[in-house]
Design a protein around this motif. Structure first.
Motif, short mmCIF file in Angstrom:
data_model
loop_
_atom_site.label_atom_id
_atom_site.label_comp_id
_atom_site.label_asym_id
_atom_site.label_seq_id
_atom_site.Cartn_x
_atom_site.Cartn_y
_atom_site.Cartn_z
N ALA A 109 29.93 -47.08 -26.33
CA ALA A 109 31.34 -46.69 -26.42
C ALA A 109 31.56 -45.20 -26.23
O ALA A 109 32.51 -44.79 -25.53
N PRO A 110 30.74 -44.33 -26.82
CA PRO A 110 30.94 -42.89 -26.55
C PRO A 110 30.85 -42.54 -25.07
O PRO A 110 31.59 -41.67 -24.58
N ARG A 111 29.98 -43.22 -24.33
CA ARG A 111 29.88 -42.94 -22.90
C ARG A 111 31.07 -43.50 -22.13
O ARG A 111 31.64 -42.83 -21.27
N LYS A 112 31.48 -44.74 -22.48
CA LYS A 112 32.54 -45.39 -21.73
C LYS A 112 33.93 -44.90 -22.12
O LYS A 112 34.81 -44.75 -21.26
N VAL A 113 34.14 -44.68 -23.40
CA VAL A 113 35.49 -44.35 -23.89
C VAL A 113 35.68 -42.84 -24.03
O VAL A 113 36.69 -42.29 -23.59
N LEU A 114 34.71 -42.18 -24.68
CA LEU A 114 34.83 -40.73 -24.89
C LEU A 114 34.31 -39.92 -23.71
O LEU A 114 34.45 -38.70 -23.69
N LYS A 115 33.70 -40.60 -22.74
CA LYS A 115 33.17 -39.96 -21.53
C LYS A 115 32.09 -38.93 -21.83
O LYS A 115 31.95 -37.93 -21.14
N GLN A 116 31.32 -39.20 -22.88
CA GLN A 116 30.19 -38.34 -23.17
C GLN A 116 29.09 -38.55 -22.14
O GLN A 116 28.94 -39.64 -21.59
N SER A 117 28.34 -37.50 -21.88
CA SER A 117 27.18 -37.64 -20.99
C SER A 117 26.13 -38.49 -21.69
O SER A 117 26.13 -38.64 -22.91
N ASN A 118 25.21 -39.03 -20.89
CA ASN A 118 24.13 -39.82 -21.47
C ASN A 118 23.34 -39.02 -22.49
O ASN A 118 22.98 -39.52 -23.57
N ALA A 119 23.09 -37.76 -22.17
CA ALA A 119 22.29 -36.91 -23.06
C ALA A 119 23.02 -36.64 -24.37
O ALA A 119 22.42 -36.71 -25.45
N GLU A 120 24.31 -36.35 -24.28
CA GLU A 120 25.08 -36.08 -25.51
C GLU A 120 25.19 -37.32 -26.38
O GLU A 120 25.01 -37.26 -27.60
N ALA A 121 25.49 -38.46 -25.74
CA ALA A 121 25.63 -39.70 -26.50
C ALA A 121 24.32 -40.07 -27.18
O ALA A 121 24.30 -40.49 -28.34
N GLU A 122 23.19 -39.89 -26.46
CA GLU A 122 21.89 -40.23 -27.05
C GLU A 122 21.54 -39.26 -28.17
O GLU A 122 21.01 -39.67 -29.21
N ARG A 123 21.84 -38.00 -27.99
CA ARG A 123 21.54 -37.01 -29.03
C ARG A 123 22.30 -37.34 -30.32
O ARG A 123 21.74 -37.34 -31.41
#
Length: 248
Positions: A109-123
Motif C-alpha cells: 500500500a505505501p508503494r501503490k497509494v503513497l507512491k513511496q519508492s521501493n527502497a523507502e517502503a522497504e526501509r
C-alpha cells in the motif's frame, strides 16, 4: 502529550440493515493521542460503528467528522481512499495477502497509494517489523507464521501508511489464548507512544490498563461515554455495571 486536539467527532450516528436497527444516536469525540476502548455485549453494533468511521459501512443518519472534515455524505473514491490513509484499520482476521511475503504485505500500500519508492517502503517496513518483534519474518509467507504473528504483521501494515488514528476491530478475538498477550503487548506499546486508537475489544482488563475513555454500547446505543477511570470505579449506568459484574 496534550490530549485536547480533536481528531474524530461522531454526532448522533445511526445504522440500519433493512428493519434491523444496529445502533442509533451514538455521539463521541476522540482527541489526538487518546485511546478509546469500545465495550459492550456481542451484537451491540461496536464493530459496525468502527467500520462506519473508515467508510467500510455507510451510516444512515448522523455525521462523522475526521480532522475537521465531514466524511459522511457523498464522497468520491479518491476522497474515500484519502480518508483511509489517515484512518488505519486492523481487522479480526488479519486479511493478509497469502501470495505475498510479510515484507511485501507491508510495502504494497505505501508503494501503490503513497507512491513511496521501493527502497523507502522497504526501509519503513523493516523498521516496523522490528517494532512489532518480527524482523526475522520479513521473507516469510503468512501461511508459515502463527495467528499472533499475522496480527502483528497486520498492525505493521496499518502503521506503514502513517495514519493519524488506528481502529482495531477485536484484534485478539481470532487468536488462541497463548497468542493474545503478544498482540496486546504491541498495542500497549503503541498506546505508550501516543498513537490515537479506538479499540473494539472483549479484553476488559486490557482496556482498563490502557484506555483514556470508554464507549459502552448496548442495544445499539452509545449508553456510556466517559473517562476510563470513572467507568471502572464509579459508573453511573446500571446496565454497564451489570456488564462489568458478569465479565470481571
Amino acid at each position: 502529550m496534550e490530549k485536547n486536539d480533536e481528531i474524530i467527532r461522531i454526532n448522533s450516528l445511526g445504522k440500519k440493515y433493512g428493519m434491523l436497527e444496529v445502533f442509533k444516536d451514538i455521539s463521541l469525540n476522540v482527541n489526538r493521542g487518546e485511546v478509546v476502548a469500545v465495550l459492550g455485549p456481542s451484537g451491540s453494533g461496536k464493530s459496525t460503528m468502527l467500520r462506519c468511521i473508515n467508510l467500510l459501512e455507510k451510516p444512515d443518519s448522523g455525521e462523522i467528522i475526521v480532522e475537521g472534515e465531514k466524511i459522511t455524505g457523498r464522497l468520491s473514491r479518491k476522497e474515500v481512499n484519502a480518508l483511509r490513509t489517515k484512518v488505519g484499520m486492523v481487522f479480526q482476521h488479519f486479511n493478509l495477502f497469502p501470495h505475498m511475503t510479510v515484507l511485501q504485505n507491508i510495502t504494497y500500500a505505501p508503494r501503490k497509494v503513497l507512491k513511496q519508492s521501493n527502497a523507502e517502503a522497504e526501509r519503513n517496513a523493516r523498521r516496523l517489523l522490528v517494532q512489532v518483534g518480527l524482523e526475522s519474518k520479513a521473507d516469510t509467507y503468512p501461511s508459515k507464521i502463527s495467528g499472533g504473528q499475522k496480527q502483528r504483521v497486520a498492525i505493521a501494515r496499518a502503521l506503514a501508511m502513517n495514519p493519524d488514528v488506528l481502529l482495531f476491530d477485536e484484534p485478539t478475538s481470532a487468536l488462541d489464548p497463548e497468542m493474545v498477550k503478544e498482540v496486546l503487548n504491541v498495542i500497549r506499546s503503541l498506546a505508550d507512544s501516543g498513537i490515537t486508537m479506538m479499540i473494539v475489544t472483549h479484553e476488559i482488563g486490557f482496556a482498563k490498563q490502557i484506555a483514556d475513555k470508554i464507549c459502552f454500547i448496548d442495544n445499539g446505543q452509545g449508553t456510556v461515554y466517559t473517562p476510563a477511570e470513572e467507568f471502572f470505579s464509579n459508573c453511573k449506568s446500571e446496565r454497564a455495571r451489570r456488564f462489568l459484574e458478569q465479565i470481571m
